[in-house]
Scaffold this motif. Structure first.
Motif, short mmCIF file in Angstrom:
data_model
loop_
_atom_site.label_atom_id
_atom_site.label_comp_id
_atom_site.label_asym_id
_atom_site.label_seq_id
_atom_site.Cartn_x
_atom_site.Cartn_y
_atom_site.Cartn_z
N ASN A 248 -58.22 15.84 87.89
CA ASN A 248 -58.78 14.57 88.38
C ASN A 248 -59.59 14.72 89.66
O ASN A 248 -59.46 15.70 90.37
CB ASN A 248 -57.63 13.59 88.64
N PHE A 249 -60.35 13.67 89.96
CA PHE A 249 -60.97 13.54 91.28
C PHE A 249 -59.93 12.91 92.19
O PHE A 249 -59.16 12.05 91.74
CB PHE A 249 -62.22 12.66 91.21
N ASP A 250 -59.88 13.30 93.46
CA ASP A 250 -58.84 12.72 94.33
C ASP A 250 -59.38 12.29 95.69
O ASP A 250 -58.62 12.19 96.65
CB ASP A 250 -57.66 13.70 94.49
N ASN A 251 -60.67 12.02 95.75
CA ASN A 251 -61.24 11.66 97.05
C ASN A 251 -60.62 10.38 97.61
O ASN A 251 -60.52 10.22 98.83
CB ASN A 251 -62.76 11.47 96.93
N HIS A 252 -60.16 9.51 96.72
CA HIS A 252 -59.62 8.22 97.17
C HIS A 252 -58.34 8.35 98.00
O HIS A 252 -57.97 7.45 98.71
CB HIS A 252 -59.33 7.32 95.96
N ILE A 253 -57.67 9.51 97.95
CA ILE A 253 -56.41 9.59 98.70
C ILE A 253 -56.63 9.86 100.19
O ILE A 253 -55.70 9.82 100.97
CB ILE A 253 -55.38 10.57 98.08
N GLY A 254 -57.87 10.15 100.55
CA GLY A 254 -58.22 10.06 101.97
C GLY A 254 -58.25 11.35 102.79
O GLY A 254 -58.46 11.29 103.98
N TYR A 255 -58.03 12.49 102.16
CA TYR A 255 -58.07 13.71 102.98
C TYR A 255 -59.49 14.25 103.15
O TYR A 255 -59.73 15.13 103.97
CB TYR A 255 -57.15 14.79 102.39
N ARG A 256 -60.41 13.72 102.35
CA ARG A 256 -61.82 14.07 102.54
C ARG A 256 -62.66 12.86 102.14
O ARG A 256 -62.21 12.02 101.35
CB ARG A 256 -62.21 15.31 101.73
N SER A 257 -63.86 12.79 102.70
CA SER A 257 -64.62 11.56 102.49
C SER A 257 -65.51 11.68 101.26
O SER A 257 -65.91 12.77 100.86
CB SER A 257 -65.48 11.27 103.72
N GLN A 258 -65.81 10.51 100.72
CA GLN A 258 -66.71 10.44 99.57
C GLN A 258 -68.09 10.99 99.95
O GLN A 258 -68.74 11.67 99.16
CB GLN A 258 -66.81 8.97 99.10
N GLU A 259 -68.50 10.72 101.21
CA GLU A 259 -69.83 11.18 101.66
C GLU A 259 -69.89 12.71 101.66
O GLU A 259 -70.87 13.30 101.23
CB GLU A 259 -70.14 10.68 103.10
N GLU A 260 -68.80 13.31 102.15
CA GLU A 260 -68.77 14.78 102.18
C GLU A 260 -68.87 15.33 100.76
O GLU A 260 -69.65 16.23 100.47
CB GLU A 260 -67.46 15.25 102.83
N PHE A 261 -68.08 14.74 99.87
CA PHE A 261 -68.09 15.16 98.47
C PHE A 261 -69.49 15.03 97.86
O PHE A 261 -70.00 15.95 97.22
CB PHE A 261 -67.06 14.32 97.71
N GLU A 262 -70.12 13.87 98.09
CA GLU A 262 -71.46 13.63 97.53
C GLU A 262 -72.46 14.66 98.07
O GLU A 262 -73.33 15.12 97.34
CB GLU A 262 -71.96 12.22 97.86
N SER A 263 -72.32 14.99 99.35
CA SER A 263 -73.29 15.93 99.93
C SER A 263 -73.15 17.31 99.28
O SER A 263 -74.14 18.01 99.07
CB SER A 263 -73.15 16.01 101.45
N TRP A 264 -71.93 17.69 98.92
CA TRP A 264 -71.76 18.98 98.23
C TRP A 264 -72.21 18.89 96.77
O TRP A 264 -72.71 19.87 96.22
CB TRP A 264 -70.31 19.44 98.33
N LYS A 265 -72.01 17.71 96.18
CA LYS A 265 -72.46 17.59 94.77
C LYS A 265 -73.97 17.77 94.66
O LYS A 265 -74.47 18.28 93.66
CB LYS A 265 -72.05 16.22 94.21
N LEU A 266 -74.67 17.36 95.71
CA LEU A 266 -76.13 17.56 95.70
C LEU A 266 -76.47 19.05 95.68
O LEU A 266 -77.56 19.44 95.29
CB LEU A 266 -76.77 16.91 96.93
N LYS A 267 -75.50 19.86 96.15
CA LYS A 267 -75.73 21.32 96.17
C LYS A 267 -75.09 21.98 94.94
O LYS A 267 -74.69 23.14 95.01
CB LYS A 267 -75.16 21.91 97.46
N ASP A 268 -74.97 21.25 93.87
CA ASP A 268 -74.41 21.79 92.62
C ASP A 268 -75.09 23.12 92.28
O ASP A 268 -76.30 23.17 92.07
CB ASP A 268 -74.68 20.76 91.50
N PRO A 269 -74.31 24.21 92.26
CA PRO A 269 -74.94 25.53 92.06
C PRO A 269 -75.66 25.66 90.72
O PRO A 269 -76.64 26.39 90.60
CB PRO A 269 -73.76 26.51 92.12
N ILE A 270 -75.21 24.92 89.71
CA ILE A 270 -75.79 25.07 88.37
C ILE A 270 -77.04 24.22 88.23
O ILE A 270 -78.10 24.70 87.82
CB ILE A 270 -74.74 24.71 87.29
#
Ligand SMILES: Cc1ncc(C[n+]2csc(CCOP(=O)(O)OP(=O)(O)O)c2C)c(N)n1
Ligand SMILES: [Mg+2]
Length: 330
Positions: A248-270
């Protein structure tokens, strides 16, 4: 140029294969048929692929709880890996190990274990073994940033340096150990690769989501090892997309921010590599579609194989130790 169209296609295909296998695991995990914890590397495919495709079958590799990508990148058998995760007798460890305990000597994959840091000394021992046998191959240990907080890491690096051993320490820094970011575990000012360099070995850092930069950096590190210059530590920065353990995705539990996650998704290696290959004119969107659908067929076949394989016979539920003690009491 170091990377030509053929190699680029191989790098792309291996990353895509790893992603599709792990997406397939995530999709099916809720069925409850995979009865072991699974730690997925979705988002981290480039670092594993850069290392795996740089190694030969005679080079040895070890990994951690998050081992699928490493095993597949090293040339591991998809059917054997999925069967292992399903606990089937056709698994690479006959269904006894599960996701976190993959071993397949046929491809030089010497094992993975769930105890953070404990495969590192084994990798150093394997390098010592290669040296004693006069072999030119190298030993590679994959681990996460969290492993650099284990005592075994320092003992192992020190021994490898003192003995000038052909071991490549591959640190996939995804900035988290379960729910703890690196910032609460190590001083803000510390660069892991700099700290390790002070222990007397060559080190480097690379964007682990950039497959070509990672591949080139790994090639440099292997040239160093194969020339007998001693151990090397490479840090590849990356990010896991899903929860630490599970589908699952677990960003909602609060240990990392959605913004941080989105910024890494933009760097999707594939995705970013797909775009680069199209831009260069090395692959067309139709070529990519074909590669992806061929991979899809192989992956789906491996899932059916694993699901329809047999469980190990009941007699194999016992170790030899238990089997013989049961016999003794019969
Ligand atoms: C010695 C030990 N301590 C703690 C754990 C629990 N644990 C399992 S995975 C993990 C996180 C490891 O983080 P990292 O090495 O960065 O790898 P990642 O999960 O990020 O790939 C921890 C603390 C463990 N398995 N072994
Ligand atoms: Mg980590």
């Amino acid at each position: 140029m170091l990377i030509d169209k053929k190699l680029a296609t191989a790098l792309y295909s291996r990353m895509q294969l790893i992603r599709r296998v792990e997406e397939g695991i995530a999709l099916r995990y809720p069925d409850g048929k995979m009865r072991c914890p699974t730690h997925l590397s979705i988002g981290q495919e480039a670092s594993a692929t850069a290392v795996g495709l740089s190694l030969g079958p005679q080079d040895l590799a070890l990994s951690t709880h998050r081992a699928h990508a490493h095993y597949l990148a090293k040339g591991g058998d998809i059917r054997a890996m999925l069967s292992e995760i399903y606990g089937k007798v056709t698994g690479c460890c006959r269904g006894r190990g599960g996701s976190m305990h993959l071993q397949d000597k046929a491809v030089g994959f010497m094992g993975s274990t769930a105890i953070v840091g404990n495969s590192i000394p084994i990798g150093v021992g394997l390098a010592l073994g290669l040296r004693l046998k006069g072999l030119k191959n190298v030993s590679v240990v994959f681990f996460g940033d969290g492993c650099t907080e284990e005592g075994a890491f320092y003992e192992s690096v020190n021994f490898a340096v003192v003995r000038n051993l052909p071991v490549l320490f591959v640190c996939e820094n995804n900035f988290y150990s379960v729910y703890s970011p690196l910032s609460v575990r190590q001083p803000e000012s510390r660069k892991i690769y700099k700290m390790v360099e002070s222990m007397g070995l060559a080190t480097s850092i690379v964007d682990g989501n950039d497959i070509e930069a990672s591949y080139s950096a790994v090639q440099t590190s292997l040239r160093h090892l194969r020339s007998g210059l001693g151990p090397y530590f490479i840090e590849l920065t990356t990010y896991r997309w899903l929860e630490h353990c599970g589908p699952n995705f677990d960003n909602h539990i609060g240990y990392r921010s959605q913004e941080e996650f989105e910024s890494w998704k933009l760097k999707d290696p594939i995705k970013s590599y797909q775009e680069k290959l199209i831009e260069r004119g090395w692959l067309t969107p139709a070529d990519i579609k074909k590669l992806n659908s061929d991979i899809e067929i192989v992956v789906e076949d491996a899932f059916s194989y694993a699901e329809t394989s047999d469980f190990p016979p009941e007699t194999e539920a016992y170790t030899d130790l238990y089997a013989s003690s049961l016999e003794a009491h019969a």
